[in-house]
Design an enzyme around this catalytic site. Structure first.
Site, mmCIF file in Angstrom:
data_model
loop_
_atom_site.group_PDB
_atom_site.id
_atom_site.type_symbol
_atom_site.label_atom_id
_atom_site.label_comp_id
_atom_site.label_asym_id
_atom_site.label_seq_id
_atom_site.Cartn_x
_atom_site.Cartn_y
_atom_site.Cartn_z
ATOM 1 N N GLY A 146 0.835 -1.200 0.000
ATOM 2 C CA GLY A 146 0.000 0.000 0.000
ATOM 3 C C GLY A 146 0.863 1.240 0.000
ATOM 4 O O GLY A 146 2.062 1.189 -0.266
ATOM 5 N N LYS A 162 3.042 2.802 6.812
ATOM 6 C CA LYS A 162 2.584 2.042 5.642
ATOM 7 C C LYS A 162 1.157 1.563 5.893
ATOM 8 O O LYS A 162 0.885 0.869 6.870
ATOM 9 C CB LYS A 162 3.522 0.868 5.380
ATOM 10 C CG LYS A 162 3.158 0.051 4.156
ATOM 11 C CD LYS A 162 4.321 -0.788 3.640
ATOM 12 C CE LYS A 162 4.936 -1.717 4.636
ATOM 13 N NZ LYS A 162 5.964 -2.593 4.022
ATOM 14 N N ASP A 258 11.825 -11.701 -1.228
ATOM 15 C CA ASP A 258 11.533 -10.533 -2.067
ATOM 16 C C ASP A 258 12.668 -9.503 -1.981
ATOM 17 O O ASP A 258 12.418 -8.310 -1.814
ATOM 18 C CB ASP A 258 10.205 -9.897 -1.649
ATOM 19 C CG ASP A 258 9.620 -9.011 -2.747
ATOM 20 O OD1 ASP A 258 10.038 -9.155 -3.917
ATOM 21 O OD2 ASP A 258 8.744 -8.173 -2.435
#
Length: 440
Positions: A146, A162, A258
């Site tokens: 987001g 966040k 990631d």
């Protein structure tokens, strides 16, 4: 017969029904209960002569019999309603539990995860996040989770907030995984979590503020400043140390899944910190070095072997970090808009195949780098992005080799221990501990 009959007893009733004809004198027998309605009615119509005097505990009127019949009906009805109530109550409790489980991240009530310790991390309300960010006025960026907003805590500490988007492909499980990990692992090259918000549909994480954004922004050709060769190597070494800590300094070991330049943040001194742990996996059994799991990560940084076999190992992170190293070397995009050699590893492979290290390194450095160091970094990066995981080095090896490259770059300038030349070199590193994962 005296004192023996209870008119409420079934055997007594059967005896009277079968034997009562003509005249029956039941006086003075200390009978209890109520005379059956049928016997009273027969006594009243003359077909039976019934005498029940001298039984003070015996009811000989029709109303007693009818009341008894009524009670015989009411008791089971009340019992039935009681059973129904208990059943409905049980169903309500079951439905509430089931609904709370299915509620997931979009539930309408606030949750307090049992793993959160209020002594270690602060729980914010959404209203507090709005105050901290001045009604979400300054947006710092946006990722898969987001949007991220700048804010200040009550003591003027700068933070990044966040907020999970309802359209995000990440969900409450990723949010929970990140909070749990950052509560249990601490390293100077991993981001610090200051708090969280878990208020129905309002999900948020509060981090320490990283004044210089992420590494991807500084490697872009749109960046006004160019990171020096030494500054890039410092970032590479410290980011590698953070990843090394996850692989070898944590129990159980973790795989980030990631790793990318956008997830390596830089503080005011350009010290790198790995961020975004929502996809992180841990090996639950000691000694296990791989697990089968669905593929997750970012296109371009994904380990091709992991994509084909669904077999996740720490070498999957090594591949991703190798791609980051190639970005640090070249400042090129990971996926180029060309028909050939569109992945950065293919382009670098073609360049070093021609022996052209000068044009492989970011041309904006204008040749200001140590050639031997550059070749060594390229070699580490290309080994890391090998198609087969067994050919890739461990993060221990990567940290060791990169530390040597940094030493070579520092020695080239003949100023070991000197003050940094510019802001892009203002990254501290302890080379003496580079080989060992160190907690913060």
């Amino acid at each position: 017969m005296a004192g023996m009959l209870d008119f409420n007893n079934m055997k007594t009733r059967q005896y009277l029904y079968c034997s009562c004809s003509g005249t029956r004198k039941l006086s003075g027998n200390k009978l209890t209960g109520s005379v059956p309605v049928e016997l009273i009615e027969r006594s009243q119509n003359g077909s039976l002569s019934l005498s029940v005097d001298g039984n003070p505990n015996l009811c000989a009127s029709v109303s007693c019999g009818k009341r008894k019949k009524k009670n015989n009906v009411v008791v089971p009805v009340v019992a039935s309603f009681a059973s129904l109530f208990v059943l409905l109550a049980a169903l309500a409790i079951f439905w509430r539990i089931r609904s709370s489980k299915r509620e997931g991240m979009w539930g309408g009530t606030s949750r307090k995860p049992p793993y959160v310790s209020t002594e270690k991390i602060r729980r914010f309300t959404y209203a507090e996040l709005s105050i901290i960010t001045n009604n979400f006025k300054r947006e710092l960026g946006e990722g898969s989770f987001g949007k991220v907003y700048h804010g200040y805590l009550g003591d003027d500490t700068e933070v990044a907030v966040k907020i999970l988007s309802e359209l995000s492909n990440q969900g409450y499980e990723q949010f929970e995984a990140e909070v749990k990990l950052l509560l249990t692992v601490h390293h100077r090259n991993l981001t610090t979590l200051c708090g969280y918000c878990d208020e129905g549909k309002k999900i948020g994480l509060v981090y320490e503020y990283m004044a210089n954004g992420n590494l991807k922004q500084h490697l872009s050709d749109k960046s006004a400043d160019v990171m020096s060769r030494e500054g890039r190597l410092r970032v590479a070494v410290e980011a590698a140390q953070g990843l090394e800590y996850l692989h070898h300094g944590c129990k159980p070991p973790r795989v980030h899944r990631d790793i990318k330049s956008a997830n390596i943040l830089l503080d005011e001194n350009f010290q790198p910190k790995i961020a975004d742990f929502g996809l992180t996996k841990s090996f639950p059994v000691e000694g296990v070095t791989h697990m089968s799991t669905a593929v997750a990560g970012t296109f371009g940084y994904l380990d091709p072997e992991y994509c084909q076999t669904y077999r996740l190992t720490e070498k999957s992170d090594v591949f991703s970090f190798g791609v980051v190293l190639l970005e640090l070397i070249t400042s090129r995009p990971v996926i180029a808009n060309t028909n050939e050699n569109n992945h950065i590893s293919l382009w670098v492979g073609s360049m070093i195949g021609q022996g052209d290290i000068e044009n492989t390194v970011d041309p904006r450095l204008q040749g200001d780098f140590d050639i031997s160091s550059a070749w060594k970094v390229v070699e580490i990066a290309m080994l890391s992005v090998s198609q087969t995981s067994t050919e890739r080095p461990t993060m221990n090896h990567v940290v060791r080799e990169l530390s040597q490259c940094l030493e070579m770059e520092i020695a080239r300038k003949g100023r070991p221990g000197a003050e940094p030349r510019n802001q892009h070199e203002m990254v501290s590193i302890n080379l003496g501990t580079a080989l060992n994962p160190s907690a913060r």
